[in-house]
Design a protein around this motif. Structure first.
Motif, mmCIF file in Angstrom:
data_model
loop_
_atom_site.group_PDB
_atom_site.id
_atom_site.type_symbol
_atom_site.label_atom_id
_atom_site.label_comp_id
_atom_site.label_asym_id
_atom_site.label_seq_id
_atom_site.Cartn_x
_atom_site.Cartn_y
_atom_site.Cartn_z
ATOM 1 N N ASP A 1 116.980 21.511 -21.345
ATOM 2 C CA ASP A 1 118.478 21.017 -21.717
ATOM 3 C C ASP A 1 118.456 20.421 -22.872
ATOM 4 N N LYS A 2 119.364 21.165 -23.916
ATOM 5 C CA LYS A 2 119.266 20.846 -25.322
ATOM 6 C C LYS A 2 120.041 19.296 -25.576
ATOM 7 N N SER A 3 120.730 18.809 -24.489
ATOM 8 C CA SER A 3 121.210 17.286 -24.726
ATOM 9 C C SER A 3 119.947 16.424 -24.298
ATOM 10 N N ARG B 1 110.996 23.860 -26.514
ATOM 11 C CA ARG B 1 111.338 23.641 -25.196
ATOM 12 C C ARG B 1 110.778 24.783 -24.374
ATOM 13 N N ASP C 1 117.011 14.297 -25.157
ATOM 14 C CA ASP C 1 116.332 14.222 -26.286
ATOM 15 C C ASP C 1 114.794 13.938 -25.990
ATOM 16 N N ASP D 1 113.557 23.696 -32.341
ATOM 17 C CA ASP D 1 113.648 23.130 -30.834
ATOM 18 C C ASP D 1 113.487 23.772 -29.679
ATOM 19 N N GLU D 2 114.052 25.159 -29.753
ATOM 20 C CA GLU D 2 114.269 26.181 -28.355
ATOM 21 C C GLU D 2 113.013 26.535 -28.293
#
Length: 158
Positions: A112-114, A8, A116, A4-5
């Motif tokens: 922002d990891k929050s 992003r 989706d 995920d990182e």
């Protein structure tokens, strides 16, 4: 770094540009004021038209992505300036500043990891933030290439 990182970071890098071509800051740096509203022979747009179009389109994508009450401009006329020339030097500078500010805001949203990246934007028609990020990168790269080409045609590129 997890997947995920990595995604992003890759999206932010793609939007910021410069990996395979000139980045935005390099393209607009020291742009001669006398060339900003010129359309070179064979080119449909002036540097101002391209720059302002990029700003409007990126702003539209950002606002659509974060505001359920946002209404997009009328297409296509709402996405292009009314004249080939900027109203003044302040408009040129403000356009560059707004483009960079909106780009940073979009990148912050993506990083922002929050946030989706995969769920549908509730007020959209199936769009996701991932799709909007890719659309922004694609659109900006396309028109930035045009911008650099027009700048070269006008003799304003080193």
């Amino acid at each position: 770094m997890d997947k995920d990182e990595v995604l992003r970071k890759s999206l932010v890098d793609l939007i910021k540009g410069g990996n395979a071509h000139a980045d935005f800051q390099e393209a607009v740096k020291d742009f001669p004021a006398e060339l900003r509203g010129k359309r070179p022979k064979g080119a449909p747009h002036s540097p101002w038209e391209l720059l302002e179009h990029m700003r409007i389109a990126q702003w539209d994508i950002l606002e659509f992505s974060r505001d359920g009450n946002y209404k997009s401009p009328k297409f296509p006329e709402g996405y292009w300036p009314a004249t080939p020339e900027p109203p003044d030097g302040k408009a040129w500078d403000a356009c560059i500043h707004s483009f960079c500010t909106d780009q940073d805001a979009l990148c912050t949203l993506i990083a922002d990891k929050s946030t989706d990246l995969y769920s549908r934007i509730p007020h959209g028609e199936g769009q996701t933030l991932l799709r909007e990020a890719l659309l922004t990168a694609d659109h900006n790269a396309y028109h930035l290439g045009q911008f650099v080409t027009v700048r070269r045609m006008l003799g304003g590129w080193k």
